[in-house]
Scaffold this motif. Structure first.
Motif, mmCIF file in Angstrom:
data_model
loop_
_atom_site.group_PDB
_atom_site.id
_atom_site.type_symbol
_atom_site.label_atom_id
_atom_site.label_comp_id
_atom_site.label_asym_id
_atom_site.label_seq_id
_atom_site.Cartn_x
_atom_site.Cartn_y
_atom_site.Cartn_z
ATOM 1 N N LEU A 1 0.833 -1.256 -0.027
ATOM 2 C CA LEU A 1 -0.030 0.034 0.005
ATOM 3 C C LEU A 1 0.941 1.280 0.001
ATOM 4 O O LEU A 1 2.001 1.391 0.712
ATOM 5 C CB LEU A 1 -0.921 -0.039 1.158
ATOM 6 N N VAL A 2 0.369 2.180 -0.724
ATOM 7 C CA VAL A 2 1.107 3.667 -0.726
ATOM 8 C C VAL A 2 0.107 4.663 -0.506
ATOM 9 O O VAL A 2 -0.996 4.698 -0.821
ATOM 10 C CB VAL A 2 1.735 3.757 -2.038
ATOM 11 N N GLU A 3 0.462 5.685 0.392
ATOM 12 C CA GLU A 3 -0.279 6.616 0.700
ATOM 13 C C GLU A 3 -0.235 7.666 0.061
ATOM 14 O O GLU A 3 1.008 8.379 -0.236
ATOM 15 C CB GLU A 3 -0.170 6.775 2.539
ATOM 16 N N CYS A 4 -1.325 8.499 -0.292
ATOM 17 C CA CYS A 4 -1.416 9.652 -0.949
ATOM 18 C C CYS A 4 -1.127 11.014 -0.187
ATOM 19 O O CYS A 4 -1.686 11.018 0.994
ATOM 20 C CB CYS A 4 -2.624 9.881 -1.729
ATOM 21 N N LYS A 5 0.149 11.596 -0.001
ATOM 22 C CA LYS A 5 0.406 12.704 0.853
ATOM 23 C C LYS A 5 -0.547 13.604 1.026
ATOM 24 O O LYS A 5 -0.777 14.571 2.115
ATOM 25 C CB LYS A 5 1.769 13.330 0.705
ATOM 26 N N LYS A 6 -1.368 13.820 -0.137
ATOM 27 C CA LYS A 6 -2.364 14.977 -0.245
ATOM 28 C C LYS A 6 -3.580 14.521 0.431
ATOM 29 O O LYS A 6 -4.081 15.292 1.610
ATOM 30 C CB LYS A 6 -2.583 15.526 -1.698
ATOM 31 N N CYS A 7 -4.133 13.534 0.376
ATOM 32 C CA CYS A 7 -5.614 13.300 0.689
ATOM 33 C C CYS A 7 -5.463 12.117 1.757
ATOM 34 O O CYS A 7 -6.655 11.762 2.394
ATOM 35 C CB CYS A 7 -6.517 12.849 -0.383
ATOM 36 N N SER A 8 -4.384 11.618 1.839
ATOM 37 C CA SER A 8 -4.101 10.477 2.874
ATOM 38 C C SER A 8 -4.865 9.107 2.274
ATOM 39 O O SER A 8 -5.080 8.016 3.011
ATOM 40 C CB SER A 8 -4.831 10.860 4.301
ATOM 41 N N GLU A 9 -5.455 8.879 1.183
ATOM 42 C CA GLU A 9 -6.120 7.843 0.720
ATOM 43 C C GLU A 9 -5.006 6.698 0.322
ATOM 44 O O GLU A 9 -3.859 7.007 -0.467
ATOM 45 C CB GLU A 9 -6.858 8.063 -0.511
ATOM 46 N N ALA A 10 -5.146 5.297 0.967
ATOM 47 C CA ALA A 10 -4.454 4.625 0.613
ATOM 48 C C ALA A 10 -4.451 3.594 -0.577
ATOM 49 O O ALA A 10 -5.732 3.216 -0.891
ATOM 50 C CB ALA A 10 -4.228 3.449 1.852
ATOM 51 N N SER A 11 -3.624 3.463 -1.541
ATOM 52 C CA SER A 11 -3.969 2.723 -2.801
ATOM 53 C C SER A 11 -3.010 1.522 -2.656
ATOM 54 O O SER A 11 -1.888 1.500 -2.163
ATOM 55 C CB SER A 11 -3.710 3.549 -4.110
ATOM 56 N N ALA B 1 -0.164 -0.369 -4.479
ATOM 57 C CA ALA B 1 0.868 0.343 -5.276
ATOM 58 C C ALA B 1 1.054 -0.560 -6.739
ATOM 59 O O ALA B 1 1.129 0.048 -7.722
ATOM 60 C CB ALA B 1 2.006 0.003 -4.437
ATOM 61 N N ASP B 2 0.690 -1.708 -6.653
ATOM 62 C CA ASP B 2 0.779 -2.584 -7.859
ATOM 63 C C ASP B 2 -0.678 -1.956 -8.639
ATOM 64 O O ASP B 2 -0.273 -1.967 -10.123
ATOM 65 C CB ASP B 2 0.670 -3.838 -7.660
ATOM 66 N N HIS B 3 -1.670 -1.687 -8.210
ATOM 67 C CA HIS B 3 -2.748 -1.226 -9.185
ATOM 68 C C HIS B 3 -2.458 0.066 -9.756
ATOM 69 O O HIS B 3 -2.767 0.347 -10.825
ATOM 70 C CB HIS B 3 -4.042 -1.061 -8.261
ATOM 71 N N LEU B 4 -1.647 0.956 -9.270
ATOM 72 C CA LEU B 4 -1.275 2.412 -9.790
ATOM 73 C C LEU B 4 -0.689 2.257 -10.875
ATOM 74 O O LEU B 4 -0.539 3.294 -11.827
ATOM 75 C CB LEU B 4 -0.659 2.995 -8.674
ATOM 76 N N ILE B 5 0.394 1.101 -11.004
ATOM 77 C CA ILE B 5 1.249 1.137 -12.302
ATOM 78 C C ILE B 5 0.822 0.065 -13.170
ATOM 79 O O ILE B 5 1.535 -0.337 -14.063
ATOM 80 C CB ILE B 5 2.458 0.905 -11.760
ATOM 81 N N GLU B 6 -0.500 -0.666 -12.897
ATOM 82 C CA GLU B 6 -0.896 -1.573 -13.542
ATOM 83 C C GLU B 6 -1.017 -1.642 -15.173
ATOM 84 O O GLU B 6 -0.787 -2.372 -15.846
ATOM 85 C CB GLU B 6 -2.294 -1.974 -13.230
ATOM 86 N N SER B 7 -1.414 -0.196 -15.579
ATOM 87 C CA SER B 7 -1.532 -0.073 -16.956
ATOM 88 C C SER B 7 -0.218 -0.100 -17.677
ATOM 89 O O SER B 7 -0.218 -0.539 -18.806
ATOM 90 C CB SER B 7 -2.176 1.206 -17.371
ATOM 91 N N GLY C 1 3.938 8.634 -0.521
ATOM 92 C CA GLY C 1 4.480 8.451 0.671
ATOM 93 C C GLY C 1 5.119 7.170 0.360
ATOM 94 O O GLY C 1 5.463 6.736 -0.687
ATOM 95 N N GLU C 2 5.797 6.446 1.613
ATOM 96 C CA GLU C 2 6.493 5.293 1.509
ATOM 97 C C GLU C 2 5.537 4.305 1.321
ATOM 98 O O GLU C 2 4.457 4.041 1.646
ATOM 99 C CB GLU C 2 7.143 5.371 2.951
ATOM 100 N N ILE C 3 6.139 3.077 0.814
ATOM 101 C CA ILE C 3 5.357 1.893 0.497
ATOM 102 C C ILE C 3 5.112 1.083 1.742
ATOM 103 O O ILE C 3 6.289 0.913 2.230
ATOM 104 C CB ILE C 3 5.762 1.247 -0.576
ATOM 105 N N SER C 4 4.128 0.555 2.124
ATOM 106 C CA SER C 4 4.070 -0.047 3.107
ATOM 107 C C SER C 4 3.502 -1.555 2.934
ATOM 108 O O SER C 4 2.535 -1.524 1.938
ATOM 109 C CB SER C 4 3.048 0.544 4.444
ATOM 110 N N SER C 5 3.857 -2.378 3.688
ATOM 111 C CA SER C 5 3.331 -3.826 3.085
ATOM 112 C C SER C 5 2.094 -4.344 4.186
ATOM 113 O O SER C 5 2.470 -4.130 5.481
ATOM 114 C CB SER C 5 4.457 -4.705 3.255
ATOM 115 N N GLN C 6 1.390 -4.906 3.600
ATOM 116 C CA GLN C 6 0.136 -5.495 4.303
ATOM 117 C C GLN C 6 0.105 -7.043 4.114
ATOM 118 O O GLN C 6 -0.311 -7.437 2.901
ATOM 119 C CB GLN C 6 -0.964 -4.862 4.109
#
Length: 557
Positions: free
Chosen positions: A90-100, A102-108, A141-146
């Motif tokens: 998971l990686v958190e957006c520093k602006k809105c704090s929404e966690a996404s 990480a792999d989905h963000l670069i899936e395309s 932000g930093e990537i955290s693993s879950q």
RNA sequence: GCGGAUAUGGUGAAGUGGUUAUCACCUGAGGUUUCCAACCUCAUGUCGUGGGUUCGAUUCCCGCUAUCCGCACCA
């Protein structure tokens, strides 16, 4: 077959709870999602299913049972690929704090991003700078693993090692490979089974028994030689099965035809599909509500060559309950690479291979002193030279020009007899979700009928997995009938693997109903006639038919 | 994890800002009963959890937990 409906499901789960088959665990403390108890009735069903499963596979004759720990050290699951596979980054957006994810963000840009390591993902994200799906800004932000595995610590404090509760039992069979190989006196094929708990910290467990955080699994790892074509008797399964193949879609076809046509890609996979089908139907699952679905190539786990799910239709729709996967050499190879231990089998050639060795090596007594720590590289280079090389010659090693003189080298010329080779066995793995199977067995066995104008329920479980083998009922608890009934009950319980239940309260009809509801296949009723001639009536659950039998000749199991 | 709904004996339900919270079935005891949830008498047993508002909360509000339905996730 009755229609599945949410109303029926509600009545069924109510009964399961009321009668002590399946109940949410820890309920007096508020309960925890994804954990279930097998109650006083369900506990024995589970055990009966486990035993039936064991003997079903042990009957192959070349299968052993093992048991390995559920607590598993980190490196084992790292080697098997689970640490990577079961982790979401998971990686958190520093602006809105929404966690996404990480792999989905670069899936395309990277369709296989879910196999990336944390470092790779971090690098790609800083390169691509994807925008946040929530707020549209690109500031990560930093990537955290879950991890979806339950982590734990082995030992305490500073000396503790990291570990996990195992997500599958399979790894125990792989880490014990050498012992199993020795047990079978180094002859393939053979298999090892294990029944035990597996753990997955699911984000949201749903659908009762279907997705659990702690569950009962039963797995076979069957080791085969990839170069041998195994001929199994697939003709023993004459009926067509429903297969959904990756390329050809849904079809009705026999196993032997499906293997012949290459739809099932390995005959041992087909063979195990048949054996699995037999087992699943033997524990009360309706054959018409079973289908096999082949995994699509992109859906297949990282290791699999071919994989078929056995899916069962029930109150929750089609649910995969067994997976039969050809895992290739993936697992043994992975543990071999991680540990340096040999996890291989020996294959003796029919005729030994004679290998002519003709080439060069170095003379250590001259190369060593002259080239010092460069000698090793020279050895490698010289041994790659063709037999007809002529010295002196100059070799380029690591951008350096090296002159090799005749005194540096020695000719090697000999014959070697190679009688066989080490290879990594391939694995075919049938993996069973025991809880899901028990659920569907109950779901398919639960019958709601109308009896004398009243709603009546029967659990038509097969005898082999019924929780109680027989109920003993005194017609009345008086005049010595009760004493005789208790005696019969006690004598039955003393028999090996027979469990009897004594029920003396309420009208006889009510007691039959109680017994039918939890799937007891027989009721023995003791009446006045029993006192005179030592006979009792035996009533069959599904038909209600009664037969008078001598007490001495009661036969169960 | 997000959105919506729900949480009352073992099960299924009713109900209420007020003193002792209903009902059916189930369960147990006794009676009755000569084989399929019969009947009579008696008995046991409930407001998920923590906080707030209030003189007083099972009821109103908030958090948590659990369950169900969508979505997302998923050997």
């Amino acid at each position: 077959m009755e229609e599945f409906s949410t109303d029926r499901l509600a009545r069924l789960t109510g009964m399961l709870k009321r009668r002590g088959l399946l109940l949410p665990a820890f309920e007096i403390h508020g309960g925890v999602a994804g954990f279930y108890d097998y109650g006083p009735v369900g506990g024995r069903i589970r055990n009966q299913v486990n035993q039936a499963w064991l003997s079903h596979w042990l009957s192959l004759g070349n299968v052993v049972e093992i048991s390995s720990p559920t607590v598993t050290p980190y490196p084992v699951l790292e080697a098997s690929g689970h640490v990577g596979e079961f982790t979401d980054f998971l990686v958190e957006c520093k602006k809105c704090s929404e966690a996404s994810r990480a792999d989905h963000l670069i899936e395309s840009d990277y369709p296989n991003a879910d196999s990336f390591t944390k470092e790779e993902l971090s690098k790609k994200i800083s390169e691509l700078m994807p925008i946040c799906p929530a707020c549209g800004v690109s500031d990560w932000g930093e990537i955290s693993s879950q991890n979806l595995m339950f982590s734990t610590r082995i030992g305490n404090a500073d000396s503790a090692r990291e570990g996990f509760l195992r997500p599958e039992t399979a790894q125990g069979m792989f880490t014990s490979f050498t012992s199993i190989y020795r047990h079978f006196r180094e002859r393939l094929p053979f298999g090892a089974v294990q029944i035990g708990k597996g753990y997955r910290n699911e984000i949201s467990p749903r659908q009762g028994m279907i997705r659990l955080r702690e569950f009962n699994m039963a797995e076979l790892e069957y080791f085969i030689d990839p170069e041998i074509e195994y001929h199994h008797n697939l003709d023993q399964w004459k009926d067509s099965l429903t297969l959904i193949s990756e390329n050809e879609g849904e079809m009705q076809v026999t196993l032997s035809k499906a293997v012949e046509a290459g739809i099932i890609r390995h005959s041992t996979v087909g063979y195990f599909m048949g054996i699995t089908f037999d087992f699943v139907t033997s524990i009360g699952i309706n054959p018409e509500l079973i289908r096999f679905r082949q995994h699509e190539s992109n859906e297949m786990a990282h290791y699999a060559v071919d994989c078929w799910d056995l899916e069962i239709m029930g109150s929750f729709g089609w649910i995969e309950c067994v997976g039969i996967a050809h895992r290739g050499c993936y697992d043994l190879e992975a543990h071999e690479m991680a540990t340096g231990q040999r996890l291989r089998a020996w294959r003796t050639f029919e005729t030994p291979k004679i290998v002519e060795i003709d080439g060069w090596t170095i003379d250590g007594s001259t190369v060593g002193p002259e080239f010092k720590n460069f000698a090793g590289k020279i050895k490698n280079a010289v041994e790659k030279l063709p037999p007809d090389s002529i010295f002196p010659m100059s070799l380029e090693i690591d951008d350096d020009e090296v002159n090799i003189e005749p005194r540096h080298v020695k000719k090697i010329q000999r014959q070697e007899k190679i009688s066989g080779e080490w290879f990594i066995p391939h694995v075919v793995e049938p993996a069973f979700g025991i809880d899901r199977l028990i659920w569907h067995s109950i779901d398919h066995s639960y019958r709601e009928i109308i009896k004398s104008g009243e709603a009546y329920t029967i659990l038509s479980l097969p005898k082999s997995i019924s929780p109680i083998d027989v109920t003993v009922l005194p017609l009345f608890e008086k005049d010595g009938i009760d004493n005789l009934a208790r005696k019969i009950h006690e004598n039955l319980c003393k028999r090996d693997r027979v469990l009897s239940n004594y029920d003396g309260s309420g009208s006889i009809g009510r007691r039959y109903a109680r017994s039918d509801e939890i799937g007891v296949p027989y009721c023995i009723t003791v009446d006045y006639e029993s006192l005179e001639n030592h006979t009792v009536t035996v009533r069959e659950r599904d038909t209600g038919k009664q037969e008078r039998v001598k007490i001495d000749e009661l036969n169960f199991k």
